[in-house]
Design an enzyme around this catalytic site. Structure first.
Site, PDB file in Angstrom:
ATOM      1  N   HIS A 157      31.095  49.527  51.069  1.00  0.00           N
ATOM      2  CA  HIS A 157      32.283  48.714  50.733  1.00  0.00           C
ATOM      3  C   HIS A 157      32.911  48.246  52.046  1.00  0.00           C
ATOM      4  O   HIS A 157      33.567  49.005  52.741  1.00  0.00           O
ATOM      5  CB  HIS A 157      33.299  49.534  49.929  1.00  0.00           C
ATOM      6  CG  HIS A 157      34.484  48.737  49.472  1.00  0.00           C
ATOM      7  ND1 HIS A 157      35.020  48.857  48.207  1.00  0.00           N
ATOM      8  CD2 HIS A 157      35.249  47.809  50.104  1.00  0.00           C
ATOM      9  CE1 HIS A 157      36.056  48.056  48.083  1.00  0.00           C
ATOM     10  NE2 HIS A 157      36.221  47.402  49.236  1.00  0.00           N
TER      11      HIS A 157
ATOM     12  N   ASN B  31      35.700  38.933  48.258  1.00  0.00           N
ATOM     13  CA  ASN B  31      37.054  38.345  48.187  1.00  0.00           C
ATOM     14  C   ASN B  31      37.335  37.480  49.412  1.00  0.00           C
ATOM     15  O   ASN B  31      38.348  37.614  50.073  1.00  0.00           O
ATOM     16  CB  ASN B  31      38.128  39.436  48.025  1.00  0.00           C
ATOM     17  CG  ASN B  31      38.199  40.380  49.209  1.00  0.00           C
ATOM     18  OD1 ASN B  31      37.207  40.566  49.919  1.00  0.00           O
ATOM     19  ND2 ASN B  31      39.347  40.976  49.440  1.00  0.00           N
TER      20      ASN B  31
ATOM     21  N   LYS C 212      31.873  42.572  41.264  1.00  0.00           N
ATOM     22  CA  LYS C 212      33.119  43.276  41.574  1.00  0.00           C
ATOM     23  C   LYS C 212      34.263  42.845  40.661  1.00  0.00           C
ATOM     24  O   LYS C 212      34.553  41.665  40.517  1.00  0.00           O
ATOM     25  CB  LYS C 212      33.485  42.975  43.039  1.00  0.00           C
ATOM     26  CG  LYS C 212      34.838  43.488  43.505  1.00  0.00           C
ATOM     27  CD  LYS C 212      34.810  44.943  43.904  1.00  0.00           C
ATOM     28  CE  LYS C 212      36.193  45.503  44.196  1.00  0.00           C
ATOM     29  NZ  LYS C 212      36.553  45.475  45.593  1.00  0.00           N
TER      30      LYS C 212
ATOM     31  N   HIS D 198      37.646  47.860  41.316  1.00  0.00           N
ATOM     32  CA  HIS D 198      38.920  48.191  41.960  1.00  0.00           C
ATOM     33  C   HIS D 198      39.818  48.690  40.839  1.00  0.00           C
ATOM     34  O   HIS D 198      40.352  47.897  40.064  1.00  0.00           O
ATOM     35  CB  HIS D 198      39.507  46.951  42.656  1.00  0.00           C
ATOM     36  CG  HIS D 198      40.812  47.220  43.350  1.00  0.00           C
ATOM     37  ND1 HIS D 198      41.033  46.911  44.672  1.00  0.00           N
ATOM     38  CD2 HIS D 198      41.982  47.790  42.908  1.00  0.00           C
ATOM     39  CE1 HIS D 198      42.264  47.271  45.002  1.00  0.00           C
ATOM     40  NE2 HIS D 198      42.866  47.798  43.952  1.00  0.00           N
TER      41      HIS D 198
ATOM     42  N   HIS E  47      36.885  52.903  46.413  1.00  0.00           N
ATOM     43  CA  HIS E  47      38.019  53.451  47.178  1.00  0.00           C
ATOM     44  C   HIS E  47      38.984  54.248  46.325  1.00  0.00           C
ATOM     45  O   HIS E  47      40.167  53.919  46.216  1.00  0.00           O
ATOM     46  CB  HIS E  47      38.765  52.369  47.968  1.00  0.00           C
ATOM     47  CG  HIS E  47      39.036  51.083  47.224  1.00  0.00           C
ATOM     48  ND1 HIS E  47      39.594  51.046  45.978  1.00  0.00           N
ATOM     49  CD2 HIS E  47      38.824  49.789  47.578  1.00  0.00           C
ATOM     50  CE1 HIS E  47      39.717  49.788  45.600  1.00  0.00           C
ATOM     51  NE2 HIS E  47      39.250  49.015  46.551  1.00  0.00           N
TER      52      HIS E  47
ATOM     53  N   ASP F 129      35.803  50.418  53.111  1.00  0.00           N
ATOM     54  CA  ASP F 129      36.812  49.407  52.792  1.00  0.00           C
ATOM     55  C   ASP F 129      37.408  48.844  54.081  1.00  0.00           C
ATOM     56  O   ASP F 129      38.562  48.422  54.084  1.00  0.00           O
ATOM     57  CB  ASP F 129      37.904  49.964  51.882  1.00  0.00           C
ATOM     58  CG  ASP F 129      38.692  48.854  51.210  1.00  0.00           C
ATOM     59  OD1 ASP F 129      38.265  47.683  51.280  1.00  0.00           O
ATOM     60  OD2 ASP F 129      39.756  49.149  50.635  1.00  0.00           O
TER      61      ASP F 129
ATOM     62  N   HIS G   2      42.314  42.381  59.467  1.00  0.00           N
ATOM     63  CA  HIS G   2      43.402  41.389  59.359  1.00  0.00           C
ATOM     64  C   HIS G   2      43.867  41.087  60.776  1.00  0.00           C
ATOM     65  O   HIS G   2      44.267  42.006  61.499  1.00  0.00           O
ATOM     66  CB  HIS G   2      44.577  41.961  58.559  1.00  0.00           C
ATOM     67  CG  HIS G   2      44.299  42.087  57.090  1.00  0.00           C
ATOM     68  ND1 HIS G   2      44.440  41.042  56.207  1.00  0.00           N
ATOM     69  CD2 HIS G   2      43.857  43.135  56.354  1.00  0.00           C
ATOM     70  CE1 HIS G   2      44.111  41.441  54.975  1.00  0.00           C
ATOM     71  NE2 HIS G   2      43.754  42.711  55.046  1.00  0.00           N
TER      72      HIS G   2
ATOM     73  N   ALA H  32      49.921  42.585  55.066  1.00  0.00           N
ATOM     74  CA  ALA H  32      48.609  42.412  54.446  1.00  0.00           C
ATOM     75  C   ALA H  32      48.001  43.789  54.197  1.00  0.00           C
ATOM     76  O   ALA H  32      48.102  44.683  55.038  1.00  0.00           O
ATOM     77  CB  ALA H  32      47.715  41.600  55.375  1.00  0.00           C
TER      78      ALA H  32
HETATM   79  C1  NCD Z   1      41.152  44.592  51.007  1.00  0.00           C
HETATM   80  C2  NCD Z   1      41.104  43.341  51.873  1.00  0.00           C
HETATM   81  O1  NCD Z   1      41.868  43.236  52.839  1.00  0.00           O
HETATM   82  O2  NCD Z   1      40.278  42.463  51.617  1.00  0.00           O
HETATM   83  N1  NCD Z   1      42.398  45.255  51.219  1.00  0.00           N
HETATM   84  C3  NCD Z   1      42.669  46.550  50.989  1.00  0.00           C
HETATM   85  O3  NCD Z   1      43.821  46.941  51.095  1.00  0.00           O
HETATM   86  N2  NCD Z   1      41.731  47.422  50.683  1.00  0.00           N
HETATM   87  C4  NCD Z   1      40.935  44.248  49.590  1.00  0.00           C
HETATM   88  C5  NCD Z   1      40.607  45.424  48.738  1.00  0.00           C
HETATM   89  O4  NCD Z   1      39.528  46.026  48.844  1.00  0.00           O
HETATM   90  O5  NCD Z   1      41.463  45.802  47.927  1.00  0.00           O
HETATM   91 ZN    ZN Z   2      37.930  46.439  49.712  1.00  0.00          ZN
END
Ligand code: NCD
Ligand code: ZN
Length: 359
Positions: free
Chosen positions: A12, A41, A106, A144, A187, A260, A264, A274
Protein backbone atom coordinates in the site's frame (compact mmCIF):
# COMPACT_ATOMS: atom_id res chain seq x y z
CA UNK A 1 22.46 -7.10 15.70
CA UNK A 2 22.25 -7.68 12.00
CA UNK A 3 19.39 -9.30 10.07
CA UNK A 4 19.37 -10.21 6.39
CA UNK A 5 15.90 -10.66 4.93
CA UNK A 6 14.34 -11.24 1.52
CA UNK A 7 13.39 -8.01 -0.24
CA UNK A 8 9.79 -7.12 0.59
CA UNK A 9 6.64 -5.81 -1.09
CA UNK A 10 5.03 -2.60 0.07
CA UNK A 11 1.39 -3.51 -0.48
CA UNK A 12 0.00 0.00 0.00
CA UNK A 13 1.85 3.06 -1.25
CA UNK A 14 1.11 6.35 -3.02
CA UNK A 15 3.42 7.19 -5.93
CA UNK A 16 1.17 10.07 -7.10
CA UNK A 17 1.45 11.67 -10.53
CA UNK A 18 3.80 14.01 -12.37
CA UNK A 19 7.49 14.64 -12.14
CA UNK A 20 8.10 13.31 -8.64
CA UNK A 21 6.89 9.74 -9.35
CA UNK A 22 10.48 8.70 -10.09
CA UNK A 23 11.76 10.15 -6.80
CA UNK A 24 9.11 8.30 -4.81
CA UNK A 25 9.81 5.00 -6.59
CA UNK A 26 13.55 5.45 -6.02
CA UNK A 27 12.93 5.94 -2.28
CA UNK A 28 11.07 2.60 -2.25
CA UNK A 29 13.78 0.76 -4.17
CA UNK A 30 16.34 2.19 -1.75
CA UNK A 31 14.56 0.66 1.23
CA UNK A 32 14.69 -2.87 -0.17
CA UNK A 33 11.32 -3.04 -1.91
CA UNK A 34 10.98 -5.69 -4.58
CA UNK A 35 7.58 -4.41 -5.51
CA UNK A 36 4.66 -2.24 -4.58
CA UNK A 37 0.95 -1.80 -4.81
CA UNK A 38 0.54 1.75 -6.13
CA UNK A 39 -2.74 3.28 -4.99
CA UNK A 40 -5.07 4.82 -7.62
CA UNK A 41 -6.07 8.09 -5.87
CA UNK A 42 -4.07 10.11 -8.34
CA UNK A 43 -5.24 13.29 -10.04
CA UNK A 44 -7.09 12.24 -12.18
CA UNK A 45 -7.91 8.89 -10.55
CA UNK A 46 -7.08 5.51 -12.10
CA UNK A 47 -10.72 4.58 -12.62
CA UNK A 48 -10.79 2.60 -15.86
CA UNK A 49 -8.85 -0.44 -16.98
CA UNK A 50 -7.95 0.13 -20.62
CA UNK A 51 -6.69 3.35 -22.17
CA UNK A 52 -9.31 3.05 -24.94
CA UNK A 53 -12.25 2.79 -22.49
CA UNK A 54 -14.65 5.74 -22.15
CA UNK A 55 -14.01 8.44 -19.55
CA UNK A 56 -11.53 11.23 -18.77
CA UNK A 57 -9.97 9.38 -15.87
CA UNK A 58 -6.66 7.53 -16.10
CA UNK A 59 -6.48 3.83 -16.94
CA UNK A 60 -4.55 1.05 -15.27
CA UNK A 61 -2.85 0.54 -18.61
CA UNK A 62 -1.74 4.19 -18.81
CA UNK A 63 -0.74 4.54 -15.14
CA UNK A 64 1.37 1.37 -15.27
CA UNK A 65 3.11 2.80 -18.29
CA UNK A 66 3.91 6.05 -16.44
CA UNK A 67 5.19 4.18 -13.40
CA UNK A 68 7.34 1.82 -15.47
CA UNK A 69 8.92 4.72 -17.35
CA UNK A 70 9.64 6.44 -14.03
CA UNK A 71 11.60 3.48 -12.64
CA UNK A 72 9.04 0.87 -11.54
CA UNK A 73 10.49 -1.55 -14.11
CA UNK A 74 13.18 -2.22 -11.49
CA UNK A 75 10.51 -3.85 -9.29
CA UNK A 76 9.78 -7.57 -9.58
CA UNK A 77 6.07 -6.84 -9.27
CA UNK A 78 3.90 -3.78 -9.57
CA UNK A 79 0.24 -3.99 -8.56
CA UNK A 80 -2.08 -1.22 -9.72
CA UNK A 81 -5.63 -1.36 -8.37
CA UNK A 82 -8.65 0.18 -10.04
CA UNK A 83 -10.36 3.05 -8.20
CA UNK A 84 -13.99 1.97 -7.65
CA UNK A 85 -16.34 4.81 -8.64
CA UNK A 86 -19.99 5.24 -9.58
CA UNK A 87 -19.00 4.36 -13.15
CA UNK A 88 -17.43 0.99 -12.31
CA UNK A 89 -19.55 -1.93 -13.52
CA UNK A 90 -19.41 -5.70 -13.56
CA UNK A 91 -18.37 -5.91 -17.22
CA UNK A 92 -15.29 -3.70 -16.59
CA UNK A 93 -14.28 -6.08 -13.82
CA UNK A 94 -14.77 -9.19 -15.96
CA UNK A 95 -12.92 -7.86 -19.02
CA UNK A 96 -10.08 -6.37 -16.96
CA UNK A 97 -9.59 -9.63 -15.11
CA UNK A 98 -9.74 -11.66 -18.30
CA UNK A 99 -6.93 -9.59 -19.87
CA UNK A 100 -5.03 -9.87 -16.55
CA UNK A 101 -4.67 -6.10 -16.17
CA UNK A 102 -7.04 -6.04 -13.22
CA UNK A 103 -5.85 -7.87 -10.12
CA UNK A 104 -7.31 -5.65 -7.42
CA UNK A 105 -9.67 -2.70 -6.91
CA UNK A 106 -9.83 -0.07 -4.19
CA UNK A 107 -12.85 1.13 -2.25
CA UNK A 108 -12.60 4.71 -0.93
CA UNK A 109 -15.21 6.15 1.42
CA UNK A 110 -16.67 9.14 -0.50
CA UNK A 111 -14.66 12.25 0.47
CA UNK A 112 -13.12 10.24 3.29
CA UNK A 113 -9.42 10.95 2.66
CA UNK A 114 -6.90 12.56 0.27
CA UNK A 115 -8.36 12.44 -3.28
CA UNK A 116 -11.33 10.30 -2.26
CA UNK A 117 -13.84 12.58 -3.97
CA UNK A 118 -14.71 9.90 -6.52
CA UNK A 119 -15.57 7.25 -3.90
CA UNK A 120 -19.03 5.70 -3.95
CA UNK A 121 -20.84 4.06 -1.00
CA UNK A 122 -19.92 0.44 -0.24
CA UNK A 123 -23.55 -0.63 -0.21
CA UNK A 124 -23.88 0.27 -3.91
CA UNK A 125 -21.13 -2.13 -4.94
CA UNK A 126 -22.80 -4.90 -2.94
CA UNK A 127 -25.93 -4.39 -5.03
CA UNK A 128 -24.72 -3.39 -8.50
CA UNK A 129 -22.83 -6.57 -9.35
CA UNK A 130 -19.31 -5.13 -8.91
CA UNK A 131 -18.35 -7.15 -5.81
CA UNK A 132 -20.00 -10.23 -7.26
CA UNK A 133 -17.93 -9.90 -10.43
CA UNK A 134 -14.80 -9.38 -8.33
CA UNK A 135 -15.55 -12.52 -6.32
CA UNK A 136 -16.25 -14.54 -9.49
CA UNK A 137 -13.08 -13.35 -11.23
CA UNK A 138 -10.70 -13.54 -8.27
CA UNK A 139 -10.14 -9.76 -8.15
CA UNK A 140 -8.93 -8.62 -4.71
CA UNK A 141 -10.84 -5.85 -2.91
CA UNK A 142 -8.70 -3.26 -1.11
CA UNK A 143 -10.85 -1.51 1.46
CA UNK A 144 -10.39 1.84 3.16
CA UNK A 145 -12.64 0.90 6.04
CA UNK A 146 -14.20 4.02 7.45
CA UNK A 147 -17.85 5.02 7.58
CA UNK A 148 -18.23 8.18 5.52
CA UNK A 149 -20.20 11.30 6.31
CA UNK A 150 -19.93 11.09 10.10
CA UNK A 151 -19.20 14.12 12.20
CA UNK A 152 -18.08 14.96 15.72
CA UNK A 153 -18.41 12.27 18.36
CA UNK A 154 -19.41 9.61 15.82
CA UNK A 155 -16.39 10.29 13.65
CA UNK A 156 -13.92 10.17 16.50
CA UNK A 157 -15.46 9.55 19.90
CA UNK A 158 -14.60 7.92 23.19
CA UNK A 159 -16.53 4.76 22.49
CA UNK A 160 -16.58 4.49 18.74
CA UNK A 161 -15.21 6.01 15.56
CA UNK A 162 -15.60 5.80 11.80
CA UNK A 163 -13.47 2.63 11.54
CA UNK A 164 -15.16 0.83 14.45
CA UNK A 165 -18.56 1.52 12.93
CA UNK A 166 -17.50 0.36 9.48
CA UNK A 167 -16.03 -2.92 10.71
CA UNK A 168 -18.89 -3.78 13.01
CA UNK A 169 -21.57 -3.13 10.37
CA UNK A 170 -20.62 -3.08 6.66
CA UNK A 171 -17.71 -5.47 6.88
CA UNK A 172 -19.78 -8.10 8.64
CA UNK A 173 -22.40 -7.84 5.91
CA UNK A 174 -19.79 -7.89 3.15
CA UNK A 175 -18.14 -11.03 4.53
CA UNK A 176 -21.52 -12.72 4.78
CA UNK A 177 -22.69 -11.77 1.28
CA UNK A 178 -19.40 -12.50 -0.51
CA UNK A 179 -17.74 -15.28 1.46
CA UNK A 180 -15.17 -16.07 -1.23
CA UNK A 181 -14.18 -12.50 -2.07
CA UNK A 182 -10.51 -11.81 -1.25
CA UNK A 183 -10.33 -8.66 0.81
CA UNK A 184 -7.45 -6.59 2.18
CA UNK A 185 -8.50 -4.36 5.06
CA UNK A 186 -6.13 -1.47 4.42
CA UNK A 187 -4.20 0.41 7.08
CA UNK A 188 -6.25 -0.88 10.00
CA UNK A 189 -6.04 1.20 13.15
CA UNK A 190 -8.43 -0.32 15.71
CA UNK A 191 -8.81 -3.41 17.85
CA UNK A 192 -12.26 -3.81 16.26
CA UNK A 193 -10.73 -4.15 12.78
CA UNK A 194 -7.87 -6.40 13.98
CA UNK A 195 -10.39 -8.70 15.69
CA UNK A 196 -12.59 -8.74 12.59
CA UNK A 197 -9.66 -9.90 10.46
CA UNK A 198 -8.46 -12.48 12.98
CA UNK A 199 -11.95 -13.97 13.12
CA UNK A 200 -12.21 -14.16 9.32
CA UNK A 201 -10.87 -16.81 6.97
CA UNK A 202 -7.63 -16.68 5.01
CA UNK A 203 -9.35 -14.83 2.18
CA UNK A 204 -9.32 -11.73 4.41
CA UNK A 205 -6.05 -10.01 5.28
CA UNK A 206 -4.94 -6.59 6.48
CA UNK A 207 -2.13 -4.12 6.00
CA UNK A 208 -0.72 -2.22 8.96
CA UNK A 209 1.40 0.93 8.65
CA UNK A 210 4.47 1.75 10.75
CA UNK A 211 2.78 4.78 12.27
CA UNK A 212 -0.20 2.81 13.54
CA UNK A 213 2.14 0.30 15.21
CA UNK A 214 4.25 3.02 16.81
CA UNK A 215 2.00 5.90 17.76
CA UNK A 216 -1.33 6.90 19.24
CA UNK A 217 -3.49 10.00 19.00
CA UNK A 218 -1.63 11.35 22.04
CA UNK A 219 1.55 11.57 19.94
CA UNK A 220 -0.37 13.51 17.31
CA UNK A 221 -1.91 15.93 19.77
CA UNK A 222 1.03 16.63 22.06
CA UNK A 223 2.69 19.49 20.22
CA UNK A 224 0.23 19.07 17.34
CA UNK A 225 2.62 16.92 15.30
CA UNK A 226 0.82 17.25 12.02
CA UNK A 227 3.24 15.04 10.11
CA UNK A 228 1.54 12.19 11.96
CA UNK A 229 -1.84 13.25 10.59
CA UNK A 230 -3.05 10.48 8.32
CA UNK A 231 -6.33 8.71 7.74
CA UNK A 232 -7.57 6.63 9.38
CA UNK A 233 -6.33 8.61 12.39
CA UNK A 234 -3.93 7.03 14.87
CA UNK A 235 -6.07 5.72 17.75
CA UNK A 236 -5.59 4.70 21.38
CA UNK A 237 -3.05 2.55 23.21
CA UNK A 238 -5.42 -0.43 23.41
CA UNK A 239 -5.76 -0.31 19.61
CA UNK A 240 -2.03 0.06 19.02
CA UNK A 241 -1.31 -2.90 21.30
CA UNK A 242 -3.87 -5.01 19.49
CA UNK A 243 -2.30 -4.20 16.08
CA UNK A 244 1.15 -4.96 17.42
CA UNK A 245 0.13 -8.30 18.91
CA UNK A 246 -1.62 -9.24 15.62
CA UNK A 247 1.60 -8.47 13.72
CA UNK A 248 3.81 -10.19 16.28
CA UNK A 249 1.72 -13.33 16.62
CA UNK A 250 3.78 -16.48 15.87
CA UNK A 251 1.26 -17.98 13.47
CA UNK A 252 0.16 -14.76 11.80
CA UNK A 253 -0.60 -15.27 8.11
CA UNK A 254 -3.18 -12.49 7.63
CA UNK A 255 -1.45 -9.26 8.70
CA UNK A 256 1.26 -7.76 6.53
CA UNK A 257 3.20 -4.63 5.62
CA UNK A 258 1.61 -1.83 3.66
CA UNK A 259 3.15 1.48 4.61
CA UNK A 260 0.53 3.84 3.19
CA UNK A 261 3.53 6.07 2.52
CA UNK A 262 1.82 9.19 1.18
CA UNK A 263 4.05 12.09 0.12
CA UNK A 264 2.73 15.62 0.48
CA UNK A 265 4.93 18.54 -0.51
CA UNK A 266 2.48 20.88 1.22
CA UNK A 267 1.32 19.25 4.44
CA UNK A 268 -0.21 21.95 6.62
CA UNK A 269 -1.85 25.09 5.30
CA UNK A 270 -3.86 27.86 6.94
CA UNK A 271 -7.09 25.98 6.32
CA UNK A 272 -6.13 22.53 7.39
CA UNK A 273 -3.77 19.65 6.93
CA UNK A 274 -3.32 17.08 4.18
CA UNK A 275 -3.75 13.50 5.41
CA UNK A 276 -0.83 11.13 4.85
CA UNK A 277 2.56 10.24 6.36
CA UNK A 278 5.63 9.82 4.17
CA UNK A 279 7.72 6.77 5.14
CA UNK A 280 9.69 6.24 1.93
CA UNK A 281 13.36 5.35 2.78
CA UNK A 282 12.53 4.60 6.43
CA UNK A 283 9.69 2.05 6.63
CA UNK A 284 11.60 -1.19 7.42
CA UNK A 285 13.58 0.69 10.09
CA UNK A 286 10.31 1.91 11.64
CA UNK A 287 8.71 -1.54 11.49
CA UNK A 288 11.86 -2.94 13.17
CA UNK A 289 11.55 -0.29 15.86
CA UNK A 290 7.86 -1.07 16.41
CA UNK A 291 8.59 -4.80 16.74
CA UNK A 292 11.68 -4.11 18.85
CA UNK A 293 13.20 -6.59 16.40
CA UNK A 294 15.35 -9.25 18.04
CA UNK A 295 16.25 -12.94 17.69
CA UNK A 296 13.06 -14.13 19.33
CA UNK A 297 10.61 -12.22 17.11
CA UNK A 298 12.63 -12.38 13.88
CA UNK A 299 10.35 -15.03 12.39
CA UNK A 300 7.22 -13.03 13.12
CA UNK A 301 8.89 -9.92 11.64
CA UNK A 302 9.87 -11.81 8.51
CA UNK A 303 6.33 -13.19 8.08
CA UNK A 304 4.83 -9.73 8.50
CA UNK A 305 7.27 -7.83 6.26
CA UNK A 306 8.34 -10.38 3.65
CA UNK A 307 6.07 -13.44 3.45
CA UNK A 308 2.39 -12.91 4.28
CA UNK A 309 1.67 -10.16 1.76
CA UNK A 310 3.52 -12.02 -1.00
CA UNK A 311 1.47 -15.13 -0.23
CA UNK A 312 -1.81 -13.23 -0.12
CA UNK A 313 -1.18 -11.68 -3.55
CA UNK A 314 0.41 -14.83 -5.00
CA UNK A 315 3.78 -13.16 -5.57
CA UNK A 316 7.10 -14.98 -5.31
CA UNK A 317 9.29 -14.27 -2.29
CA UNK A 318 12.32 -12.51 -3.82
CA UNK A 319 15.73 -14.18 -3.81
CA UNK A 320 17.46 -10.82 -3.40
CA UNK A 321 17.99 -9.62 0.15
CA UNK A 322 18.51 -6.48 2.21
CA UNK A 323 19.95 -6.03 5.69
CA UNK A 324 18.78 -4.26 8.82
CA UNK A 325 21.43 -3.42 11.37
CA UNK A 326 20.80 -2.11 14.90
CA UNK A 327 22.91 1.00 14.41
CA UNK A 328 21.72 4.63 14.37
CA UNK A 329 21.12 6.25 10.97
CA UNK A 330 20.23 9.76 9.88
CA UNK A 331 16.89 10.79 8.39
CA UNK A 332 16.77 13.58 5.85
CA UNK A 333 14.02 15.21 3.82
CA UNK A 334 13.42 13.88 0.31
CA UNK A 335 14.15 16.58 -2.23
CA UNK A 336 12.11 16.21 -5.40
CA UNK A 337 11.63 18.36 -8.46
CA UNK A 338 8.22 19.43 -7.11
CA UNK A 339 9.43 20.26 -3.60
CA UNK A 340 10.70 18.80 -0.39
CA UNK A 341 8.87 15.96 1.41
CA UNK A 342 9.31 15.52 5.16
CA UNK A 343 9.54 11.90 6.31
CA UNK A 344 7.42 11.02 9.34
CA UNK A 345 10.29 10.70 11.82
CA UNK A 346 11.73 14.07 10.90
CA UNK A 347 8.27 15.59 11.21
CA UNK A 348 8.17 14.23 14.76
CA UNK A 349 11.49 15.90 15.54
CA UNK A 350 13.61 12.75 15.26
CA UNK A 351 16.54 12.97 12.89
CA UNK A 352 18.02 9.59 13.81
CA UNK A 353 16.58 6.08 13.57
CA UNK A 354 17.62 3.09 15.71
CA UNK A 355 18.18 0.94 12.63
CA UNK A 356 20.26 1.24 9.48
CA UNK A 357 19.29 -0.35 6.19
CA UNK A 358 21.63 -1.75 3.54
CA UNK A 359 20.27 -2.74 0.15
C1 NCD B 1 -3.55 8.96 1.66
C2 NCD B 1 -3.00 9.93 0.62
O1 NCD B 1 -2.38 10.94 0.99
O2 NCD B 1 -3.14 9.67 -0.58
N1 NCD B 1 -3.63 9.63 2.92
C3 NCD B 1 -3.67 9.06 4.13
O3 NCD B 1 -3.87 9.76 5.11
N2 NCD B 1 -3.46 7.77 4.31
C4 NCD B 1 -4.85 8.43 1.22
C5 NCD B 1 -5.28 7.23 1.99
O4 NCD B 1 -4.70 6.14 1.87
O5 NCD B 1 -6.24 7.35 2.77
ZN1 ZN C 1 -3.29 5.06 1.32
Amino acid sequence: MNYTLPKWYDLHVHFRQGEAIGDYIRAHLDMGCAGALAMPNTKPPVAKVFEADDGDCWSIEGYRDQLMKAGANAFEHLLTPLYLTKDTDASMIASGAEKRLLQCAKYYPPHGTTNADHGYPLQKFMENGVFEAMQDNGVILNIHGEEHGLSGEQYFGQNSNAEDTFYSTHMVELREKFPKLKIVCEHITTKTAADFVARSGDNIGATITPQHLLYTVADLLQGLKYHLYCLPLVKFEEDRKSLLSSALSENNTQFFAGTDSAPHTEKATECGCAAGCFTGLIAPQLYAQAFDLNDSNLNAFKSFLCLNGANFYDLNVPKETFTLEKKPSQVTALETSVGSVTPLSLGLGQDTLDWTIKV
